[in-house]
Each structure stands twice: as C-alpha cells, then as structure tokens.
Design a protein around this motif. Sequence first.
Motif, PDB file in Angstrom:
ATOM      1  N   ALA A  12       0.833  -1.207   0.000  1.00 30.96           N
ATOM      2  CA  ALA A  12       0.000   0.000   0.000  1.00 30.96           C
ATOM      3  C   ALA A  12       0.859   1.246   0.000  1.00 30.96           C
ATOM      4  N   TRP A  13       1.972   1.211   0.750  1.00 30.59           N
ATOM      5  CA  TRP A  13       2.874   2.362   0.792  1.00 30.59           C
ATOM      6  C   TRP A  13       3.502   2.612  -0.573  1.00 30.59           C
ATOM      7  N   ALA A  59      17.480  -0.966   4.396  1.00 30.16           N
ATOM      8  CA  ALA A  59      17.804  -1.034   2.978  1.00 30.16           C
ATOM      9  C   ALA A  59      16.592  -1.418   2.133  1.00 30.16           C
ATOM     10  N   LEU A  60      15.725  -2.310   2.642  1.00 30.69           N
ATOM     11  CA  LEU A  60      14.564  -2.710   1.860  1.00 30.69           C
ATOM     12  C   LEU A  60      13.606  -1.537   1.674  1.00 30.69           C
ATOM     13  N   ASP A  61      13.365  -0.783   2.726  1.00 32.19           N
ATOM     14  CA  ASP A  61      12.502   0.395   2.590  1.00 32.19           C
ATOM     15  C   ASP A  61      13.092   1.394   1.598  1.00 32.19           C
ATOM     16  N   LEU A  62      14.407   1.565   1.626  1.00 31.76           N
ATOM     17  CA  LEU A  62      15.062   2.459   0.675  1.00 31.76           C
ATOM     18  C   LEU A  62      14.820   1.969  -0.753  1.00 31.76           C
ATOM     19  N   CYS A  63      14.921   0.669  -0.963  1.00 32.37           N
ATOM     20  CA  CYS A  63      14.662   0.115  -2.294  1.00 32.37           C
ATOM     21  C   CYS A  63      13.215   0.329  -2.723  1.00 32.37           C
ATOM     22  N   LEU A  64      12.276   0.130  -1.808  1.00 34.57           N
ATOM     23  CA  LEU A  64      10.865   0.326  -2.146  1.00 34.57           C
ATOM     24  C   LEU A  64      10.587   1.781  -2.507  1.00 34.57           C
ATOM     25  N   MET A  65      11.209   2.705  -1.768  1.00 35.72           N
ATOM     26  CA  MET A  65      11.040   4.127  -2.097  1.00 35.72           C
ATOM     27  C   MET A  65      11.582   4.439  -3.479  1.00 35.72           C
ATOM     28  N   ARG A  66      12.796   3.987  -3.744  1.00 34.88           N
ATOM     29  CA  ARG A  66      13.432   4.333  -5.015  1.00 34.88           C
ATOM     30  C   ARG A  66      12.715   3.690  -6.197  1.00 34.88           C
ATOM     31  N   GLU A  67      12.321   2.432  -6.053  1.00 35.00           N
ATOM     32  CA  GLU A  67      11.606   1.765  -7.149  1.00 35.00           C
ATOM     33  C   GLU A  67      10.265   2.440  -7.424  1.00 35.00           C
ATOM     34  N   SER A  68       9.527   2.758  -6.367  1.00 35.44           N
ATOM     35  CA  SER A  68       8.196   3.342  -6.532  1.00 35.44           C
ATOM     36  C   SER A  68       8.269   4.733  -7.151  1.00 35.44           C
ATOM     37  N   LEU A  69       9.179   5.560  -6.660  1.00 37.74           N
ATOM     38  CA  LEU A  69       9.322   6.900  -7.218  1.00 37.74           C
ATOM     39  C   LEU A  69       9.779   6.845  -8.672  1.00 37.74           C
ATOM     40  N   ALA A  70      10.686   5.916  -8.973  1.00 35.42           N
ATOM     41  CA  ALA A  70      11.228   5.834 -10.330  1.00 35.42           C
ATOM     42  C   ALA A  70      10.169   5.486 -11.360  1.00 35.42           C
ATOM     43  N   GLN A  71       9.160   4.746 -10.965  1.00 35.40           N
ATOM     44  CA  GLN A  71       8.109   4.379 -11.920  1.00 35.40           C
ATOM     45  C   GLN A  71       7.331   5.589 -12.416  1.00 35.40           C
ATOM     46  N   ALA A  81      17.686   9.980  -3.753  1.00 34.71           N
ATOM     47  CA  ALA A  81      18.848   9.107  -3.619  1.00 34.71           C
ATOM     48  C   ALA A  81      20.119   9.901  -3.371  1.00 34.71           C
ATOM     49  N   LEU A  82      20.272  11.035  -4.038  1.00 36.71           N
ATOM     50  CA  LEU A  82      21.489  11.827  -3.867  1.00 36.71           C
ATOM     51  C   LEU A  82      21.562  12.446  -2.482  1.00 36.71           C
ATOM     52  N   GLN A  83      20.415  12.812  -1.915  1.00 38.62           N
ATOM     53  CA  GLN A  83      20.405  13.289  -0.535  1.00 38.62           C
ATOM     54  C   GLN A  83      20.889  12.191   0.408  1.00 38.62           C
ATOM     55  N   GLY A  84      20.408  10.976   0.169  1.00 33.70           N
ATOM     56  CA  GLY A  84      20.811   9.863   1.018  1.00 33.70           C
ATOM     57  C   GLY A  84      22.274   9.513   0.860  1.00 33.70           C
ATOM     58  N   LEU A  85      22.749   9.467  -0.374  1.00 35.70           N
ATOM     59  CA  LEU A  85      24.139   9.094  -0.633  1.00 35.70           C
ATOM     60  C   LEU A  85      25.102  10.103  -0.005  1.00 35.70           C
ATOM     61  N   GLY A  86      24.807  11.397  -0.154  1.00 36.81           N
ATOM     62  CA  GLY A  86      25.698  12.411   0.385  1.00 36.81           C
ATOM     63  C   GLY A  86      25.660  12.521   1.886  1.00 36.81           C
ATOM     64  N   ALA A 244      17.162  -0.958  -7.450  1.00 39.41           N
ATOM     65  CA  ALA A 244      15.729  -0.678  -7.318  1.00 39.41           C
ATOM     66  C   ALA A 244      15.310   0.457  -8.251  1.00 39.41           C
ATOM     67  N   PHE A 245      16.137   1.484  -8.362  1.00 40.23           N
ATOM     68  CA  PHE A 245      15.900   2.566  -9.321  1.00 40.23           C
ATOM     69  C   PHE A 245      15.784   1.989 -10.731  1.00 40.23           C
ATOM     70  N   ALA A 246      16.712   1.097 -11.072  1.00 41.40           N
ATOM     71  CA  ALA A 246      16.689   0.488 -12.397  1.00 41.40           C
ATOM     72  C   ALA A 246      15.424  -0.348 -12.604  1.00 41.40           C
ATOM     73  N   VAL A 247      15.032  -1.106 -11.584  1.00 39.20           N
ATOM     74  CA  VAL A 247      13.806  -1.911 -11.684  1.00 39.20           C
ATOM     75  C   VAL A 247      12.594  -1.013 -11.894  1.00 39.20           C
ATOM     76  N   GLY A 248      12.557   0.127 -11.197  1.00 39.20           N
ATOM     77  CA  GLY A 248      11.450   1.061 -11.386  1.00 39.20           C
ATOM     78  C   GLY A 248      11.363   1.562 -12.819  1.00 39.20           C
ATOM     79  N   MET A 249      12.515   1.884 -13.399  1.00 36.49           N
ATOM     80  CA  MET A 249      12.520   2.322 -14.802  1.00 36.49           C
ATOM     81  C   MET A 249      12.103   1.195 -15.727  1.00 36.49           C
ATOM     82  N   ALA A 250      12.594  -0.019 -15.459  1.00 34.01           N
ATOM     83  CA  ALA A 250      12.205  -1.161 -16.292  1.00 34.01           C
ATOM     84  C   ALA A 250      10.705  -1.403 -16.218  1.00 34.01           C
TER      85      ALA A 250
END
Length: 381
Positions: A12-13, A59-71, A81-86, A244-250
């Motif tokens: 749902a999230w 890490a799983l929540d981070l992946c879910l965020m990145r995949e969902s936003l990327a779609q 992602a850049l905020q998190g990485l830096g 996860a970003f890549a999966v979202g784009m795919a």
Amino acid sequence: MTAFSLEPAQLAWCAELRALAAERLRPLAEKGEPGRVNRALVAELGRLGLLGRLFTSGALDLCLMRESLAQACTEAETALALQGLGAHPVHAHGTDAQRARWLPAVSDGTAVAAFALSEPGAGSDAAALELTAHPDGTAHPDGDARWRLTGEKCWISNAPEADFYTVFARTTPGAGARGVTAFLLPADRPGLTGRGLDMLAPHPVGALDFDGVPVTADDVLGEVDRGFRVAMGTLNLFRPSVGAFAVGMAQAALDATLAHTARRDAFGGKLRDLQAVAHQVAEMALRTEAARLMVYAAATAYDTGAPDVPGRSAMAKLLATETAQYVVDTAVQLHGARALQRGQLLEHLYREVRAPRIYEGASEVQRGIIAKELYARQEAR
C-alpha cells in the motif's frame, strides 16, 4: 506485482508513493532546469517526509522508495537518492555536532548533499584517489589535526550546487585504501570551487577543484585513514537501491509497452497478437521480476546483517541495471520512432537508464566484487 513476501502495508505504501510521485512530484520535476539542482522538488520530498525516512529506514525500505518513485518520476527518485548518498556518511559516522548541523536540514529539504568520491583518474579504482590532504604544518594551541585539501573531484552528482560534500581524500601517501579519510566539507569553505558538466543525465553533475581547502579534525567523518570503509559501507547500502531505481525504470517501460502493444493496430490485428512481440514482452517481464527479487534479497541481507552483503549488493546492482538497459531498449524498439521524440517517456528513460551501469561502481567492477567474494568464501571453507 511481485511474489516477494512484502507485507500488505508495504504494498500500500508503494502504491501511495507512486501516486504522490505522479501528482505532486512530477509537476515540480517538469518545471526544473536540466543539469541544475531542483530545490523546489527537494523541498517537497522533505515536506512529504521521504527525506527523513532515509535515516530511519532499512535497505529494503530504501529500495521500495526508489523503485516506486522511479516508476512515476525519475527526477524525484534521483533527488532523494542523492540526498541519502551524500548524507548517509554523516548519519552513520558523524559526530553529534555534525549530525545536528546537517541532518535536520537534509531531512526537510533545505540543504543539498553530495558524495564526492570519483576523480578524473580514479573512477572505478576508488582506492587510487589523488585528492591529497596535506598536513597544515603550523602550530595550533588546541592540538587538533589540520590539513589542506589539494586536487580535484569529477563526475560528482549535485556538484557544484550542493550545500555540503562528503569528500574522500588521501591522508597517507602510498597506503592505497588504508590511507584515505572522509571529510564533511561545507560548500562555502575557502579554496573550494566547482563547475557543472554537460552530461547526458538530466540531474546535475559537476567537477570540484580544491586549492588548499582547510579542514580540521572537526571535519573528519569516522577515523583518519579509515575513510575507505565509510565509502564502501555507504555503497554497500546504496548499491541494491541503485538496482531498485533500475527496476522502477524497467517496470515503467514494461507498463508502457503493454499498453502500446495492446492498442496498436498492425497486420490485421493488434501488435500483441504477433508472437514475436508477445515473446519479447514476456522476456521483458521475466527479467524485470528476476532483477526485482534479487534487489529485495540483497536489501534484506543488508538489513539482517548477513555476511555476504558486498557480493549480494554487487549482484543486485549488476543484474538490475543491465536488465533495465535491455528492457528500455526493447520497449523503444517495439514502440518505434515515436519513442525517440523529445518529451516522450521512453526517450526520457533511454537517457536515464545508461548512467546507473557506470556510477557507484561500473558493471565490470561489480563482476570483480562478485568473483572476489566467491573465491574468499571458497578459501574460508
């Protein structure tokens, strides 16, 4: 759609994130200027509470965020992602004072962070860094260590517009990975200048020049000469989420292809009725789901403290980014010339999908990490 054991609340999230990205983030992204930090978009990510979750989620929540936003909005995904990485090195290794100064501002979207590791001669070989921290050489009553940073960084996302940088510099010459220190460097430090680079990716990428930039012990993240661990720990967390970003784009490319082939008339029927097309779509779906499952498995390994995190993270990033390249390219082929028109979704994804195979460790580097982990495991038996 996934058979991975996500909880209903997680599913749902993810749906909520996709809706927010489409309704609130994409309009801001469309108003942004390519190659520049979109501060309005970053601020909205903060207002939605997504930036704050970077420091409270696994890490799983981070992946879910990145995949969902990327779609729905790749620009929003990348800004998050850049905020998190830096800022992750500050969260994980910073002092109380460093965290208090920067993490609230990162969380609310008023401070832009950047991760400054790559150099003109040290991209994939991160241990070959040449940015040097020379001892200041002057006496200081407080006894704190002081250095001057001299050299350059290149291909740094959010440079030169970030408000602070996590910078990796050599403090012990000739020591390889063991002689690197991580520094937290505000952008207004004297001697630090930068310039933007004209890159294929729509987000800002730049170079930084260090002309005797002063740093002290108060700027160190973690321990002196132990900065490579800071870098690798950050990358081990973020590599699965690059996948996860890549999966979202795919997934976005696959969804567009399903819609297009179902309505497109061709040879007396619909495009989907052609077996050659249907098989390509099936292959796109197969590879996307396989990549998704590997990403989730790598993230779960990180969250549970499994011993094989580096290898799993490398596998997840490698498979997912290579898969996304294939899926987006196939989607363009099935759509035809219209997909390459400026402003079309697939034209945008085609430009976005190439860079993840290079940054945070190129595909060849990931294969090297995987092989190293496999042989180390064999020798330990």
